[in-house]
Write an enzyme that holds these catalytic residues in place. Structure first.
Site, PDB file in Angstrom:
ATOM      1  N   LYS A 187      40.154  30.206  36.183  1.00 35.88           N
ATOM      2  CA  LYS A 187      40.803  31.494  35.478  1.00 35.88           C
ATOM      3  C   LYS A 187      41.024  32.501  36.597  1.00 35.88           C
ATOM      4  O   LYS A 187      40.245  32.861  37.055  1.00 35.88           O
ATOM      5  CB  LYS A 187      40.613  31.618  34.526  1.00 35.88           C
ATOM      6  CG  LYS A 187      40.615  30.715  32.987  1.00 35.88           C
ATOM      7  CD  LYS A 187      41.949  30.120  33.089  1.00 35.88           C
ATOM      8  CE  LYS A 187      42.885  29.456  32.393  1.00 35.88           C
ATOM      9  NZ  LYS A 187      43.598  28.537  31.493  1.00 35.88           N
ATOM     10  N   THR A 188      42.489  32.763  37.065  1.00 33.44           N
ATOM     11  CA  THR A 188      42.265  34.202  37.559  1.00 33.44           C
ATOM     12  C   THR A 188      42.897  34.977  37.060  1.00 33.44           C
ATOM     13  O   THR A 188      42.611  36.021  37.100  1.00 33.44           O
ATOM     14  CB  THR A 188      43.867  33.401  38.689  1.00 33.44           C
ATOM     15  OG1 THR A 188      44.426  33.712  37.892  1.00 33.44           O
ATOM     16  CG2 THR A 188      43.726  32.715  39.382  1.00 33.44           C
ATOM     17  N   THR A 191      40.799  38.150  37.108  1.00 29.98           N
ATOM     18  CA  THR A 191      40.811  38.873  38.482  1.00 29.98           C
ATOM     19  C   THR A 191      42.342  40.110  38.391  1.00 29.98           C
ATOM     20  O   THR A 191      41.959  41.172  38.832  1.00 29.98           O
ATOM     21  CB  THR A 191      41.129  37.997  39.578  1.00 29.98           C
ATOM     22  OG1 THR A 191      39.908  36.974  40.048  1.00 29.98           O
ATOM     23  CG2 THR A 191      41.297  38.508  40.992  1.00 29.98           C
ATOM     24  N   GLY A 354       3.032  48.751  40.724  1.00 35.30           N
ATOM     25  CA  GLY A 354       2.963  48.404  39.148  1.00 35.30           C
ATOM     26  C   GLY A 354       2.623  50.139  38.805  1.00 35.30           C
ATOM     27  O   GLY A 354       1.881  50.331  39.636  1.00 35.30           O
ATOM     28  N   CYS A 381       0.194  47.780  46.420  1.00 33.51           N
ATOM     29  CA  CYS A 381      -0.265  49.538  46.642  1.00 33.51           C
ATOM     30  C   CYS A 381      -1.385  48.706  45.225  1.00 33.51           C
ATOM     31  O   CYS A 381      -2.647  48.991  44.985  1.00 33.51           O
ATOM     32  CB  CYS A 381       1.344  49.329  46.102  1.00 33.51           C
ATOM     33  SG  CYS A 381       1.265  51.456  45.894  1.00 33.51           S
ATOM     34  N   GLY A 383      -1.655  46.236  43.385  1.00 36.79           N
ATOM     35  CA  GLY A 383      -2.363  45.443  43.792  1.00 36.79           C
ATOM     36  C   GLY A 383      -3.509  45.642  44.442  1.00 36.79           C
ATOM     37  O   GLY A 383      -4.631  44.897  44.548  1.00 36.79           O
ATOM     38  N   MET A 384      -3.537  46.208  45.325  1.00 42.90           N
ATOM     39  CA  MET A 384      -5.118  47.164  45.799  1.00 42.90           C
ATOM     40  C   MET A 384      -5.745  47.717  45.383  1.00 42.90           C
ATOM     41  O   MET A 384      -6.900  47.040  44.983  1.00 42.90           O
ATOM     42  CB  MET A 384      -4.791  47.584  47.601  1.00 42.90           C
ATOM     43  CG  MET A 384      -5.753  48.172  47.892  1.00 42.90           C
ATOM     44  SD  MET A 384      -5.736  49.482  49.041  1.00 42.90           S
ATOM     45  CE  MET A 384      -6.176  50.595  48.310  1.00 42.90           C
ATOM     46  N   GLU A 405      -5.749  56.913  36.349  1.00 41.74           N
ATOM     47  CA  GLU A 405      -4.677  56.558  35.720  1.00 41.74           C
ATOM     48  C   GLU A 405      -4.915  56.011  34.680  1.00 41.74           C
ATOM     49  O   GLU A 405      -4.399  55.728  33.956  1.00 41.74           O
ATOM     50  CB  GLU A 405      -3.405  55.265  37.352  1.00 41.74           C
ATOM     51  CG  GLU A 405      -1.634  54.830  36.488  1.00 41.74           C
ATOM     52  CD  GLU A 405      -0.946  54.698  37.356  1.00 41.74           C
ATOM     53  OE1 GLU A 405      -1.857  54.159  38.195  1.00 41.74           O
ATOM     54  OE2 GLU A 405       0.158  54.268  37.058  1.00 41.74           O
ATOM     55  N   ARG A 462       0.660  57.861  43.299  1.00 41.88           N
ATOM     56  CA  ARG A 462       0.592  58.906  43.332  1.00 41.88           C
ATOM     57  C   ARG A 462      -1.044  58.504  43.595  1.00 41.88           C
ATOM     58  O   ARG A 462      -2.241  59.848  43.412  1.00 41.88           O
ATOM     59  CB  ARG A 462       0.524  58.858  41.816  1.00 41.88           C
ATOM     60  CG  ARG A 462       2.276  59.577  41.425  1.00 41.88           C
ATOM     61  CD  ARG A 462       2.691  60.320  40.319  1.00 41.88           C
ATOM     62  NE  ARG A 462       3.376  60.515  40.448  1.00 41.88           N
ATOM     63  CZ  ARG A 462       4.552  61.313  40.570  1.00 41.88           C
ATOM     64  NH1 ARG A 462       4.679  62.230  40.986  1.00 41.88           N
ATOM     65  NH2 ARG A 462       6.088  60.680  39.830  1.00 41.88           N
ATOM     66  N   HIS A 507       3.653  49.406  50.960  1.00 42.39           N
ATOM     67  CA  HIS A 507       4.655  48.644  50.169  1.00 42.39           C
ATOM     68  C   HIS A 507       4.872  47.605  51.226  1.00 42.39           C
ATOM     69  O   HIS A 507       6.509  48.317  51.660  1.00 42.39           O
ATOM     70  CB  HIS A 507       5.613  48.635  49.653  1.00 42.39           C
ATOM     71  CG  HIS A 507       5.432  49.218  48.038  1.00 42.39           C
ATOM     72  ND1 HIS A 507       5.361  48.635  47.134  1.00 42.39           N
ATOM     73  CD2 HIS A 507       5.277  51.159  46.973  1.00 42.39           C
ATOM     74  CE1 HIS A 507       4.437  49.190  46.133  1.00 42.39           C
ATOM     75  NE2 HIS A 507       4.365  50.168  46.402  1.00 42.39           N
ATOM     76  N   GLU A 509       6.319  44.894  51.885  1.00 42.25           N
ATOM     77  CA  GLU A 509       7.471  43.963  51.716  1.00 42.25           C
ATOM     78  C   GLU A 509       8.824  44.959  52.286  1.00 42.25           C
ATOM     79  O   GLU A 509      10.140  44.539  52.248  1.00 42.25           O
ATOM     80  CB  GLU A 509       8.113  44.099  50.096  1.00 42.25           C
ATOM     81  CG  GLU A 509       7.842  44.664  49.254  1.00 42.25           C
ATOM     82  CD  GLU A 509       6.693  45.715  48.722  1.00 42.25           C
ATOM     83  OE1 GLU A 509       5.722  45.536  49.064  1.00 42.25           O
ATOM     84  OE2 GLU A 509       7.098  46.436  47.209  1.00 42.25           O
TER      85      GLU A 509
END
Ligand code: GLN
Length: 535
Positions: A187-188, A191, A354, A381, A383-384, A405, A462, A507, A509
């Site tokens: 279907k156009t 657009t 996180g 992060c 995770g460590m 935390e 932090r 990080h 990644e």
């Protein structure tokens, strides 16, 4: 003269506008052009740093510590364009700048308005890269045309094109051409309508990129061209890629999108050099095995929440010529009793970054399982931090070990607030952010993986490893593999006598690219491959 391309989206969000923009950048670079890419985001937040991943996906961190939209990750992964905090401009930042100037008296006597003050501020940002070293700037607008909050940006883009000359400015509009199963048709109309909205604002798109599940026939293309007032040669389809997103640059190149922009803007460019991409796609499509990796996080249903992590894992797979099957495991459902069952068959376990307490105990169970069963573990992060807590609790005998935390009254705060965070009150842009040096210790897995002694990695946190517990934890076998040489902060922890157990406070990644996989991700996947083979 620097030329400009504006990229907008229509009909629906999530069309992959950021990825398409990144691919356009990659293709133009492959033609020898010097490209810059930036993203305009209509929301009022000054930056993306205060939003949770539910709202807006991952917060991408730039080398200079900008907390930005995740599309900047696509730009950085696909191109060589330098990406910094100023590559992401939100309504919040624009208004913040204008209001600060107003308070300083910059507009004394004047009434400050959306047009011209906000639009002028936007235009100044559009031009931020102009100069003899830059051939072309791509500016992507977040959201969908017609959004109320995007209006000032669209008006600024229109004015910019008017002032800059239409021959130096091109508009690319990404739209959806849906396939209706019931009638068996593409279907156009959506657009046509979304281009209608653009034209009402005074913007005539030059190039249409139609996202479709099925190829457009020439007839449909002609129809779209006619009703959208776009030349036929500038209507493209962008089909869902069959196997891998890395096929997209090649697909768009074959369709001639780079050539269209070069022609439209009268740019001088060389032939496309895409050997590296072709080789990459070949590797991705011909893996020599698969490997299962668990990502234990809290946003399992959202692919975008850990966007760069998933991408970097893929890159690790590319480096090892394997296909990585990622299993997203909900940390809240995991505990010491079911970890064996939930993580069965996993050749590697990763805990990403996180914030907040939710899911923490499940992540600790995942680390414990990885440590005790010698499954390759990679912590990023948080995770460590989790890995340090787990080690303190179950190896070093500090049974109530925790991060401050999550627990104020633990006697063993092995992770604690960074010194210079103690007086921080504002939440926006105040974490430890951006690239920091890390010195790697001889003989560690990290040092071997990087093949260097000093590296730079990006941070966003932090809390940190508490140096008061350093010697006690080292005595029990924890390896401090990386240190910030200036601040003496522990940035990497490893375990001896484990095939691969690496937690990093940063990080990594954010620095991984498909054509240049991050060494730690490559090493992690390699360890996972070895684990899978040995069983
Ligand atoms: N919440 C932790 C901190 O602030 C970890 C942050 C992260 O994983 N990015 O230090």
């Amino acid at each position: 003269m620097t030329k400009h391309v504006f990229i907008t989206g229509g009909v629906v969000s999530s069309l992959g506008k950021g990825l398409t923009t990144a691919c356009i950048g990659a293709l133009l670079e492959a033609r020898g052009l010097r490209v810059r890419i930036q993203k305009f985001d209509p929301y009022i937040n000054v930056d993306a740093g205060t939003m949770n991943p539910f709202q807006h996906g991952e917060v991408y961190v730039t080398v200079d510590g900008g907390e930005t939209d995740l599309d900047l990750g696509h730009y950085e992964r696909y191109t060589a364009a330098p990406i910094t905090r100023s590559s992401n401009i939100t309504s919040g930042r624009i208004y913040h700048n204008v209001i600060s100037k107003e308070r300083k008296g910059a507009y004394l006597g004047g009434c400050v308005q959306v047009v011209p003050h906000i639009t002028n501020e936007i235009k100044a940002h559009i031009r931020q890269h102009d100069g003899p070293d830059v051939d072309l700037v791509l500016s992507e607008l977040g959201g969908t045309v017609g959004d109320i909050e995007g209006m000032a940006f669209m008006e600024a883009f229109r004015q910019f094109a008017y002032e800059n000359g239409r021959e130096n400015t091109a508009f690319v509009h990404l739209t959806l051409v849906p396939y209706l199963r019931s009638s068996g048709e593409l279907k156009t109309k959506p657009t046509q309508q979304s281009v209608g909205v653009l034209r009402q604002i005074g913007v005539q798109p030059d190039v249409l990129v139609c996202r479709t599940e099925r190829p457009l026939t020439q007839e449909m293309r002609d129809k779209i061209a006619m009703f959208c007032n776009v030349e036929k040669q500038y209507v493209f389809d962008e089909r869902d890629v069959e196997h891998s997103i890395y096929e997209l640059p090649l697909q768009l190149q074959q369709a001639g999108l780079d050539e269209a922009l070069i022609r439209r803007l009268g740019l001088k460019a060389g032939p496309a050099k895409l050997d590296a991409w072709q080789d990459l796609v070949h590797r991705v499509l011909n893996p020599q095995g698969t490997v299962d990796i668990a990502v234990v996080g809290k946003y399992v249903e959202l692919k975008d929440a850990y966007k760069s992590v998933y991408e970097a894992i893929d890159h690790g797979g590319i480096a090892n010529r394997v296909e990585v099957k990622v299993h997203r495991i909900n940390a809240e459902e995991l505990n010491d009793d079911n970890a064996g069952k939930m993580l069965r068959g996993m050749a590697g376990i990763l805990v990403p970054g996180g914030f907040g307490e939710r899911g923490i105990e499940g992540k600790i169970s995942a680390v414990r399982f990885a440590r005790e069963n010698r499954v390759p573990y990679y912590g990023l992060c948080l995770g460590m931090q989790i890995a340090v807590i787990e080690f303190a609790r179950h190896v070093a005998g500090m049974t109530d070990a925790n991060s401050s935390e999550f627990s104020r009254d633990t006697r063993h705060p092995v992770i604690t607030l960074l010194k210079d965070q103690r007086n921080v009150k504002d939440m926006g842009g105040t974490m430890r952010l951006g690239a920091q040096p890390c010195k790697l210790a001889e003989g560690t897995a990290s040092r071997v993986a990087y093949g260097a002694e000093l590296v730079q990695e990006r941070h966003r946190h932090r809390y940190e490893f508490n140096n008061e517990f350093r010697s006690r934890l080292i005595e029990k076998g924890l390896v401090v593999a990386g240190l910030n040489p200036d601040l003496d902060l522990v940035e990497i922890c490893e375990l001896k006598d484990h095939p691969f157990f690496v937690g990093v406070q940063f990080h990594p990644e954010f620095q991984s690219k498909p054509l240049k996989p991050h060494p730690l991700f490559a090493a992690f996947v390699k360890a996972a491959v070895e684990r899978a083979k040995s069983r």
